[in-house]
Design an enzyme around this catalytic site. Structure first.
Site, mmCIF file in Angstrom:
data_model
loop_
_atom_site.group_PDB
_atom_site.id
_atom_site.type_symbol
_atom_site.label_atom_id
_atom_site.label_comp_id
_atom_site.label_asym_id
_atom_site.label_seq_id
_atom_site.Cartn_x
_atom_site.Cartn_y
_atom_site.Cartn_z
ATOM 1 N N ASP A 158 0.752 -1.245 0.000
ATOM 2 C CA ASP A 158 0.000 0.000 0.000
ATOM 3 C C ASP A 158 0.790 1.309 0.000
ATOM 4 O O ASP A 158 0.598 2.151 -0.857
ATOM 5 C CB ASP A 158 -0.944 0.024 1.207
ATOM 6 C CG ASP A 158 -1.865 -1.188 1.275
ATOM 7 O OD1 ASP A 158 -1.715 -2.111 0.455
ATOM 8 O OD2 ASP A 158 -2.736 -1.216 2.154
ATOM 9 N N GLU A 382 2.090 -9.552 11.357
ATOM 10 C CA GLU A 382 1.888 -9.222 9.940
ATOM 11 C C GLU A 382 3.218 -8.887 9.241
ATOM 12 O O GLU A 382 3.485 -9.314 8.132
ATOM 13 C CB GLU A 382 0.930 -8.023 9.883
ATOM 14 C CG GLU A 382 0.462 -7.608 8.524
ATOM 15 C CD GLU A 382 -0.498 -6.402 8.598
ATOM 16 O OE1 GLU A 382 -0.674 -5.833 9.705
ATOM 17 O OE2 GLU A 382 -1.050 -6.033 7.549
HETATM 18 C C1 DGY Z 1 -5.892 -2.102 4.300
HETATM 19 O O1 DGY Z 1 -7.047 -1.830 4.595
HETATM 20 O O2 DGY Z 1 -4.904 -1.778 4.947
HETATM 21 C C2 DGY Z 1 -5.633 -2.950 3.153
HETATM 22 O O3 DGY Z 1 -4.291 -3.101 2.875
HETATM 23 C C3 DGY Z 1 -6.388 -2.550 1.939
HETATM 24 O O4 DGY Z 1 -6.393 -3.691 1.166
#
Ligand code: DGY
Length: 415
Positions: A158, A382
């Site tokens: 992201d 994560e």
């Molecule tokens: C989040 O909401 O952080 C996700 O990566 C979007 O897919």
């Protein structure tokens, strides 16, 4: 902790995140089915419940759009704990889903699952769906053969600096009021910032306003960047799909041709100045100038380049654990902020799949040992600080547990 104990904790995490026919990444932070997370969940399930592994992929593909797209989130049930939920996406699909996709890793993992756990009939039913998805990438997300993303969320990475040039041109000032939920679940300093979220939402609002018309999104949307990671993943996924076609007695020509087209387009993402494959803003032609784990995923696709490998090796040596998502030597590096520096077991595993195919056992063993050390010390988080190993983001994380079972615990390895 002993490997056996960790195996049993990992299986327990998968079972607790199992919602019957799909698995959530972790409760609270990510309460729905996520596309590439699910493919890794299947890989983990394959180590102790192969039938459940195939069910995971079947549920994922049950949300496939008529266009062939497999969405990045599938909202099987509503959950107020996540933003932006189905009402914000407004795709109008059944089941409700987001309007973008995510890295096409399903065929890569389906092949590994089939190799280790069988399931030819289940694979046979999935094959045309995976092919349709790859065709969709080729049709709706490549520009002159280069794989692109229309939203940073589509990359799965992201807030990586790879997207900074494209994001700089997205106007996030008019998105209106909204309340983030992610920062209520994990330390905000480990998540993207508010300016990122404003822009993420602006891109979603554009998609919704055009009724998720993918041509409009590709041609006129606010964000379009070439993603080396998607490019490499799709190359490898097409080759794996061709191998699966041969196993099933199908014609491998089409996935082979798609892989060859991607390979021919590699010069378009080669950044001579950086001496690496690199993300590129397709609206301006500007390279991101960031050395990221996206470039390292070239190893997954068998793309070997001596100059780039020297740079990647130096980047790896700058940290203690795994491949960092961004070069620690770059000013944009942040050891704990999501994709701006941390190391991710999911990316380490993908790189290792490529290293293994190339017979590069010493590097694979090092990567596995470093990933396993993070999990032994910090748990099933994560992502991790690549310098001191601090566990970051969500806990009890499905893909970290799955990767432990399928790869990092060494059960199927050589160490
Ligand atoms: C989040 O909401 O952080 C996700 O990566 C979007 O897919």
């Amino acid at each position: 902790m002993q490997t056996d104990d960790l195996d049993s904790i990992a299986r327990d995490i998968l079972r607790r995140n199992d919602r019957g026919t799909y698995t959530i990444p972790t409760s609270g932070l990510y309460p729905f089915q996520w596309n590439w997370d699910s493919a890794f969940a299947a890989w983990g399930f394959a180590t102790f419940d192969p039938s459940r592994a195939w069910t995971e992929l079947e549920t994922l593909f049950s949300a496939q759009w008529d266009t062939g797209m497999v969405p990045h989130i599938i909202f099987h049930r509503d959950d107020e704990g996540y933003f932006p939920g189905p009402g914000v996406w407004g795709t109008g699909t059944t089941p409700p889903s987001s309007g973008i996709s995510q890295p096409p890793v399903a065929a890569i993992l389906a092949r590994l699952i089939h190799d280790s756990a069988g399931g030819t009939d289940r694979l046979r039913a999935l094959y045309p769906k995976m092919l349709a998805w790859h065709r969709w990438w080729q049709r709706a997300r490549t520009v002159n053969g280069t794989a692109c993303i229309t939203h940073p969320w589509e990359s799965g990475r992201d807030n990586c600096p790879d997207w900074d040039p494209g994001m700089a041109n997205v106007d996030g000032s008019n998105v209106g009021p909204y309340q983030r939920r992610d920062t209520g679940h994990v330390d905000p300093s480990m998540r993207p910032g508010k300016e990122d979220y404003d822009r993420y939402l602006a891109i979603v609002q554009f998609g919704r306003a055009c009724g998720w018309d993918q041509d409009t999104i590709l041609n006129d949307g606010p964000f379009l960047m070439a993603d080396p990671a998607i490019h490499f993943i799709l190359m490898r996924a097409n080759r794996d799909l061709a191998a699966l076609a041969r196993t099933l007695g199908e014609d491998p020509a089409e996935p082979e041709a798609m892989a060859a087209e991607l390979e021919a387009a590699l010069p378009s993402i080669w950044n001579d100045h950086l001496q690496a494959y690199c993300a590129r803003d397709m609206k301006t032609g500007t390279f991101a100038e960031s050395l990221s784990s996206g470039a390292a995923l070239g190893l997954l696709a068998g793309v070997e380049n001596a100059a780039m490998e020297t740079k990647l090796a130096a980047m790896w040596d700058r940290v203690a654990y795994g491949i960092p998502s961004n070069d620690p030597a770059a000013p944009s590096f942040n050891a704990r902020r999501y994709w701006r520096g941390p190391t991710w077991p999911v990316v380490n595993a993908l790189i290792a799949i490529g290293l293994r195919s190339a017979g590069r056992h010493a590097e694979e063993t090092r990567l596995r040992a470093e990933t396993a050390a993070l999990i032994r010390q910090g748990g099933f988080f994560e992502y991790f600080d690549p310098q001191d190993g601090t566990a970051c983001g969500g806990d009890n994380f499905t893909w970290t547990a799955a990767i432990w079972l399928a790869w990092a615990n060494g059960a199927n390895g050589r160490d």
